[in-house]
Design a protein around this motif. Structure first.
Motif, PDB file in Angstrom:
ATOM      1  N   LEU A 242       0.823  -1.208   0.000  1.00 56.87           N
ATOM      2  CA  LEU A 242       0.000   0.000   0.000  1.00 56.87           C
ATOM      3  C   LEU A 242       0.861   1.263   0.000  1.00 56.87           C
ATOM      4  O   LEU A 242       0.370   2.354  -0.269  1.00 56.87           O
ATOM      5  N   GLY A 243       2.136   1.122   0.365  1.00 60.35           N
ATOM      6  CA  GLY A 243       3.045   2.250   0.265  1.00 60.35           C
ATOM      7  C   GLY A 243       3.243   3.036   1.542  1.00 60.35           C
ATOM      8  O   GLY A 243       3.915   4.061   1.533  1.00 60.35           O
ATOM      9  N   THR A 244       2.674   2.575   2.666  1.00 60.71           N
ATOM     10  CA  THR A 244       2.825   3.308   3.928  1.00 60.71           C
ATOM     11  C   THR A 244       4.130   2.977   4.643  1.00 60.71           C
ATOM     12  O   THR A 244       4.523   3.680   5.574  1.00 60.71           O
ATOM     13  N   GLY A 245       4.784   1.900   4.223  1.00 63.27           N
ATOM     14  CA  GLY A 245       5.990   1.454   4.923  1.00 63.27           C
ATOM     15  C   GLY A 245       5.686   0.515   6.079  1.00 63.27           C
ATOM     16  O   GLY A 245       6.612   0.048   6.753  1.00 63.27           O
ATOM     17  N   PHE A 246       4.410   0.235   6.331  1.00 62.22           N
ATOM     18  CA  PHE A 246       4.014  -0.656   7.431  1.00 62.22           C
ATOM     19  C   PHE A 246       3.322  -1.892   6.871  1.00 62.22           C
ATOM     20  O   PHE A 246       2.620  -1.822   5.862  1.00 62.22           O
ATOM     21  N   PRO A 247       3.475  -3.014   7.587  1.00 63.16           N
ATOM     22  CA  PRO A 247       4.365  -3.178   8.734  1.00 63.16           C
ATOM     23  C   PRO A 247       5.808  -3.410   8.291  1.00 63.16           C
ATOM     24  O   PRO A 247       6.057  -3.954   7.227  1.00 63.16           O
ATOM     25  N   ALA A 248       6.748  -2.982   9.136  1.00 60.18           N
ATOM     26  CA  ALA A 248       8.141  -3.377   8.951  1.00 60.18           C
ATOM     27  C   ALA A 248       8.272  -4.838   9.384  1.00 60.18           C
ATOM     28  O   ALA A 248       7.392  -5.386  10.044  1.00 60.18           O
ATOM     29  N   ILE A 249       9.367  -5.463   9.012  1.00 62.35           N
ATOM     30  CA  ILE A 249       9.562  -6.887   9.284  1.00 62.35           C
ATOM     31  C   ILE A 249      10.692  -7.083  10.276  1.00 62.35           C
ATOM     32  O   ILE A 249      11.760  -6.481  10.148  1.00 62.35           O
ATOM     33  N   SER A 250      10.465  -7.924  11.282  1.00 59.08           N
ATOM     34  CA  SER A 250      11.552  -8.330  12.177  1.00 59.08           C
ATOM     35  C   SER A 250      11.717  -9.837  12.077  1.00 59.08           C
ATOM     36  O   SER A 250      10.728 -10.581  12.070  1.00 59.08           O
ATOM     37  N   ASN A 251      12.934 -10.272  11.991  1.00 58.84           N
ATOM     38  CA  ASN A 251      13.264 -11.672  11.708  1.00 58.84           C
ATOM     39  C   ASN A 251      13.538 -12.422  13.010  1.00 58.84           C
ATOM     40  O   ASN A 251      14.579 -12.215  13.647  1.00 58.84           O
ATOM     41  N   ASP A 252      12.623 -13.302  13.408  1.00 58.78           N
ATOM     42  CA  ASP A 252      12.799 -14.085  14.635  1.00 58.78           C
ATOM     43  C   ASP A 252      14.088 -14.893  14.614  1.00 58.78           C
ATOM     44  O   ASP A 252      14.733 -15.079  15.656  1.00 58.78           O
ATOM     45  N   ASP A 253      14.459 -15.382  13.431  1.00 57.83           N
ATOM     46  CA  ASP A 253      15.621 -16.258  13.340  1.00 57.83           C
ATOM     47  C   ASP A 253      16.938 -15.505  13.544  1.00 57.83           C
ATOM     48  O   ASP A 253      17.989 -16.132  13.703  1.00 57.83           O
ATOM     49  N   LEU A 254      16.886 -14.180  13.565  1.00 58.88           N
ATOM     50  CA  LEU A 254      18.060 -13.379  13.884  1.00 58.88           C
ATOM     51  C   LEU A 254      17.934 -12.697  15.240  1.00 58.88           C
ATOM     52  O   LEU A 254      18.872 -12.675  16.028  1.00 58.88           O
ATOM     53  N   TYR A 255      16.762 -12.127  15.512  1.00 57.75           N
ATOM     54  CA  TYR A 255      16.600 -11.379  16.754  1.00 57.75           C
ATOM     55  C   TYR A 255      16.704 -12.263  17.987  1.00 57.75           C
ATOM     56  O   TYR A 255      17.353 -11.904  18.972  1.00 57.75           O
ATOM     57  N   ILE A 256      16.067 -13.414  17.967  1.00 59.85           N
ATOM     58  CA  ILE A 256      16.075 -14.257  19.164  1.00 59.85           C
ATOM     59  C   ILE A 256      17.494 -14.727  19.506  1.00 59.85           C
ATOM     60  O   ILE A 256      17.932 -14.598  20.660  1.00 59.85           O
ATOM     61  N   PRO A 257      18.274 -15.262  18.544  1.00 64.55           N
ATOM     62  CA  PRO A 257      19.669 -15.615  18.884  1.00 64.55           C
ATOM     63  C   PRO A 257      20.497 -14.424  19.341  1.00 64.55           C
ATOM     64  O   PRO A 257      21.344 -14.561  20.234  1.00 64.55           O
ATOM     65  N   ALA A 258      20.268 -13.251  18.754  1.00 64.26           N
ATOM     66  CA  ALA A 258      21.017 -12.059  19.164  1.00 64.26           C
ATOM     67  C   ALA A 258      20.716 -11.705  20.615  1.00 64.26           C
ATOM     68  O   ALA A 258      21.607 -11.319  21.378  1.00 64.26           O
ATOM     69  N   MET A 259      19.468 -11.848  21.022  1.00 62.76           N
ATOM     70  CA  MET A 259      19.092 -11.549  22.406  1.00 62.76           C
ATOM     71  C   MET A 259      19.652 -12.611  23.360  1.00 62.76           C
ATOM     72  O   MET A 259      20.125 -12.291  24.454  1.00 62.76           O
ATOM     73  N   LEU A 260      19.611 -13.863  22.939  1.00 59.33           N
ATOM     74  CA  LEU A 260      20.207 -14.922  23.759  1.00 59.33           C
ATOM     75  C   LEU A 260      21.698 -14.669  23.958  1.00 59.33           C
ATOM     76  O   LEU A 260      22.251 -14.943  25.031  1.00 59.33           O
ATOM     77  N   ASN A 261      22.331 -14.120  22.933  1.00 63.04           N
ATOM     78  CA  ASN A 261      23.756 -13.826  22.999  1.00 63.04           C
ATOM     79  C   ASN A 261      24.086 -12.785  24.063  1.00 63.04           C
ATOM     80  O   ASN A 261      25.219 -12.712  24.539  1.00 63.04           O
ATOM     81  N   ARG A 262      23.100 -11.980  24.464  1.00 66.40           N
ATOM     82  CA  ARG A 262      23.311 -10.949  25.479  1.00 66.40           C
ATOM     83  C   ARG A 262      22.771 -11.359  26.848  1.00 66.40           C
ATOM     84  O   ARG A 262      22.735 -10.548  27.763  1.00 66.40           O
ATOM     85  N   GLY A 263      22.318 -12.600  26.990  1.00 67.98           N
ATOM     86  CA  GLY A 263      21.929 -13.065  28.312  1.00 67.98           C
ATOM     87  C   GLY A 263      20.441 -13.172  28.575  1.00 67.98           C
ATOM     88  O   GLY A 263      20.026 -13.506  29.691  1.00 67.98           O
ATOM     89  N   TYR A 264      19.605 -12.906  27.561  1.00 68.79           N
ATOM     90  CA  TYR A 264      18.172 -13.106  27.752  1.00 68.79           C
ATOM     91  C   TYR A 264      17.858 -14.593  27.924  1.00 68.79           C
ATOM     92  O   TYR A 264      18.472 -15.447  27.274  1.00 68.79           O
ATOM     93  N   GLU A 265      16.905 -14.898  28.783  1.00 72.43           N
ATOM     94  CA  GLU A 265      16.385 -16.249  28.869  1.00 72.43           C
ATOM     95  C   GLU A 265      15.558 -16.533  27.617  1.00 72.43           C
ATOM     96  O   GLU A 265      14.936 -15.627  27.056  1.00 72.43           O
ATOM     97  N   TYR A 266      15.520 -17.805  27.207  1.00 76.15           N
ATOM     98  CA  TYR A 266      14.900 -18.121  25.920  1.00 76.15           C
ATOM     99  C   TYR A 266      13.448 -17.668  25.849  1.00 76.15           C
ATOM    100  O   TYR A 266      13.027 -17.048  24.871  1.00 76.15           O
ATOM    101  N   GLN A 267      12.654 -17.979  26.861  1.00 70.35           N
ATOM    102  CA  GLN A 267      11.233 -17.639  26.791  1.00 70.35           C
ATOM    103  C   GLN A 267      11.020 -16.132  26.716  1.00 70.35           C
ATOM    104  O   GLN A 267      10.081 -15.653  26.088  1.00 70.35           O
TER     105      GLN A 267
END
Length: 748
Positions: free
Chosen positions: A416-441
């Motif tokens: 539609l051209g509004t720029g929404f929604p943006a996309i976030s990739n679970d397969d990158l964000y979750i490992p990146a957060m685990l790498n900083r000490g977040y618990e998996y859940q």
């Protein structure tokens, strides 16, 4: 008869509005952006009367006075209430942060009067100028910005105000934000329960313990702040009742009475319906915004936290899908009225007035790991397609197991051209957060809490968007032995004492860049920690703390700035990656490997902006050489790996430093990097000189981790492959890649 070309770009697809939503949108869109003096009036009035109180209580009392006296209104036909200023699209003022730019712009027109800006204009009611002038003058010597500048080292000030390699101005003008309250928990408990918790904790405070006084102040300020929000809801209830009595339309009269009933109930008590939960969320969103003046006060995983209420009401026949869709669109329109005036200087970094009230949909269930899309997910996508408001902003979580139906629906809405929604990739964000000490859940339950930064609702504190960090400017100074040719300031000569004229190898060039990068990372840390330490002492925010992370702040008796969150990190935004990678590769090729030009010839070309035609080769010829060298974004390993290494240097350097909450309770407590840039690549480009990638002086630098504009010539697939070579697992504060298509590229 000419044959009309088949529709290949859906920007012409008409939005579908109910009469209610259409009238609300027309009304809100007809109101010009302005400045509202009310908050400044009531905050100043309170501060004048509370000089004997601890600062956290002064903040609570100021919020209380504001919510008690501010003008309330109900948008025409709205089924929800909430506002932050006396009119839609008006910005409250926050003089406790700073008054300098307000005085310069409003009264002197430096560089523009707010209503004469080239963009992002604000109207000022001239009848308020006398009161406003007196109000702002009272804050001289008392503002957050003045306290920070009094404490910053000379190097840090020069790095921002003269050189411009780092910049923290945004957080001298407003709060941190960048969090999502745990709305499912809030819906279940209500604010009265939380007040009772704080009251009970207050009775248990041990004043023999060094932290006893700190806990007492926090609990008392939290109680005052939450009661103020409850009282605000009661004010709205009375307003709805008054408007119901005056209204001659029987249907609207019933709606207003129901709205009054809901306001009597929430947020004081738990929400039991979809409508009640949405009103609860609206109150919290606006109340935190009024206290915090920040970006990124986020509804979180909207389709998850509201699903139970939605499904219950649908099953019970309380609401239909169409009615729920209208309520969600109503919520969007309410949040679209939020405004924030920034200085003209800071506006350059945030063009289009983004507030980043991010809603996140989709993703996985943190308990089962299975796809979590549901009927509310699709309802939200329909609401985005129908309202097309700039705020709230939207993110769709994406993972390999997401349904094809969901992926196609997301793609259709993006088209539609509004720029929404943006996309976030679970397969990158979750490992990146685990790498900083977040618990998996917790990591698996992430939502986007800023431009592109991941956080966990109710558990994340800290400053996700901290000092801007312009890699391109830092690299430029490495070429000149630490000297900035624009400001004539030199803070950190290269350790090898060399510049581009006498580097003998690519390794020496890299070493010089590494020297400058590490030096300016340290200065960014100094700026952030100075800001946070003074925030802790003078600008604590009890409401944001207790609603943002209730389960940890109430248990610990600490605000977010004193270590109240489960997780706490300080982030940064890195700008100009592609320019640095392309420049390094150009020097490697042209000077050290192919030896087409010397370092001295190249540096002269840079100093003269590729314009000197008296040299051999000429400046334009050298620029063409630079432009011809392969660029990041075309799936060429050698240059892509340089980009990877450049970003890895920053991502690995920042976490070596601790923030002011380190060791005080939260997991993390370190700095981490991101590539979120908003529109900052344009103002940073203005202060960055000519670079060896062929970019001319003063032009925009690259944004995020995207290729430099016009240099990714091998198509989107090659560009995506290049970006994928970045070590995204260490980009735990957010990865931003803007992939843009022209309408003609999207043919059937």
């Amino acid at each position: 008869m000419a044959v009309k070309e088949p529709l290949h770009y859906q920007i012409d697809t008409a939005a579908k509005h109910s009469k209610r939503i259409e009238e609300m949108l027309n009304y809100v869109n007809s109101v010009r952006a302005g400045i509202c003096i009310e908050r400044a009036r009531y905050v100043t009035e309170s501060y004048r009367q509370t000089e004997n109180l601890p600062y956290i209580m002064r903040r609570a009392k100021a919020l209380e006075n504001t919510l008690k006296n501010m003008t309330l209104y109900i948008l025409p036909g709205s089924l929800l209430v909430g506002n932050q200023a006396s009119k839609p699209n008006s910005s409250p003022l926050f003089p406790e942060f700073t008054v300098d730019f307000l005085e310069e712009e409003i009264f002197e027109g430096k560089p523009y009067f707010p209503d004469e800006r080239p963009a992002d204009k604000f109207e000022v009611d001239k009848n308020t100028l006398s009161e406003l002038k007196e109000t702002l003058e009272w804050w001289h010597g008392r503002t957050h910005k003045e306290k920070v500048y009094a404490m910053l080292s000379e190097e840090a000030v020069l790095s921002q105000d003269s050189i411009g390699a780092v910049n923290i101005v945004n957080f001298l003008h407003g709060g941190d934000g960048h969090l999502s309250p745990p709305y499912d928990w809030l819906f279940e408990h209500g604010l009265r329960y939380m007040i009772d918790q704080c009251t009970e904790k207050l009775k248990q405070v041990d004043f023999a313990c060094p932290e006893g006084m700190e806990k007492k102040r926090f609990y008392e300020a939290s109680i005052v702040s939450m009661q103020a929000v409850i009282d605000l809801a009661q004010r709205y209830a009375r307003l709805a009742e008054i408007e119901a009595e005056k209204n001659q339309d029987q249907q609207r009269k019933l709606e207003l009475r129901e709205l009054a009933r809901i306001c009597r109930k929430v947020p004081e008590h738990p929400a039991d319906s979809f409508h009640e939960a949405l009103q609860f969320m609206t109150f919290v969103q606006f109340a935190i915004q009024i206290e915090d003046n920040a970006q990124g006060i986020c509804p979180g995983r909207f389709d998850q936290v509201l699903l139970d209420h939605y499904q219950h009401d649908i099953a019970a026949g309380v609401i239909t899908r169409e009615e729920a869709l209208e309520l969600v669109q109503n919520f969007f329109v309410c949040l679209s009225t939020v405004e924030r005036i920034r200085s003209w200087e800071d506006t350059d970094y945030f063009r289009g007035k983004p507030i980043f009230q991010n809603m996140t949909i989709g993703g996985t269930d943190p308990e089962t790991g299975l796809d979590a899309t549901n009927e509310l997910t699709y309802l939200v996508l329909d609401a985005i397609a129908n309202t097309r408001t700039v705020q709230p902003s939207h993110y769709a979580r994406w993972h390999k197991g997401a349904p094809e139906k969901y992926k196609m629906k997301v793609a259709e809405v993006i088209r539609l051209g509004t720029g929404f929604p943006a996309i976030s990739n679970d397969d990158l964000y979750i490992p990146a957060m685990l790498n900083r000490g977040y618990e998996y859940q917790d990591a698996a339950d992430y939502c986007i809490v800023g431009c592109a930064e991941p956080g966990v609702a109710g558990l994340r504190g800290g400053r996700t968007g901290a000092a801007w960090f312009c890699l391109a400017k830092v690299f430029e100074m490495a070429l000149y032995n630490g000297f900035d040719t624009r400001s004539n300031v030199s803070l950190n000569p290269n350790q090898n004492g060399k510049d581009l004229t006498n580097f003998e190898s690519f390794e020496e060039l890299w070493s010089a860049f590494e020297d400058q990068a590490k030096y300016y990372v340290k200065l960014a840390v100094i700026m952030d920690n100075t800001t946070d330490k003074l925030w802790e002492e003078y600008m604590e925010e009890p409401l944001t703390s207790v609603l943002g992370c209730p389960t940890t702040t109430i248990e610990r008796g600490r605000s977010l700035k004193r270590g109240g969150a489960k997780y706490d990190f300080s982030g940064n935004e890195t700008i100009g990656l592609a320019n640095v990678a392309n420049s390094l590769y150009a020097i490697k090729q042209l000077v050290f490997e192919q030896k087409q030009i010397t370092g001295a010839q190249l540096l002269h070309a840079l100093k003269t902006d590729f314009s000197d035609i008296t040299t051999n080769p000429t400046g334009p010829e050298i620029q063409q050489m630079c432009l011809t060298v392969p660029k990041y974004g075309n799936d060429i390993d050698e240059v892509d790996y340089i980009a990877r290494d450049v970003l890895a240097l920053i991502c690995e350097e920042f976490p070596k430093y601790k923030n002011t909450r380190y060791g005080r309770g939260p997991i993390g407590g370190v700095f981490q990097a991101s590539t979120t840039t908003v529109s900052s690549n344009t103002p940073f480009g203005r202060i960055t000189g000519t670079l060896p990638d062929g970019r001319k002086r003063g032009t925009p630098v690259s944004d995020g981790q995207s290729p430099m504009r016009g240099t990714d010539t091998e198509g989107p697939t090659a560009a995506v492959k290049s970006v994928s070579k970045i070590r995204n697992v260490i980009l735990s504060e957010g990865s931003l890649y803007n992939l843009k298509f022209l309408p003609q590229d999207l043919k059937d």
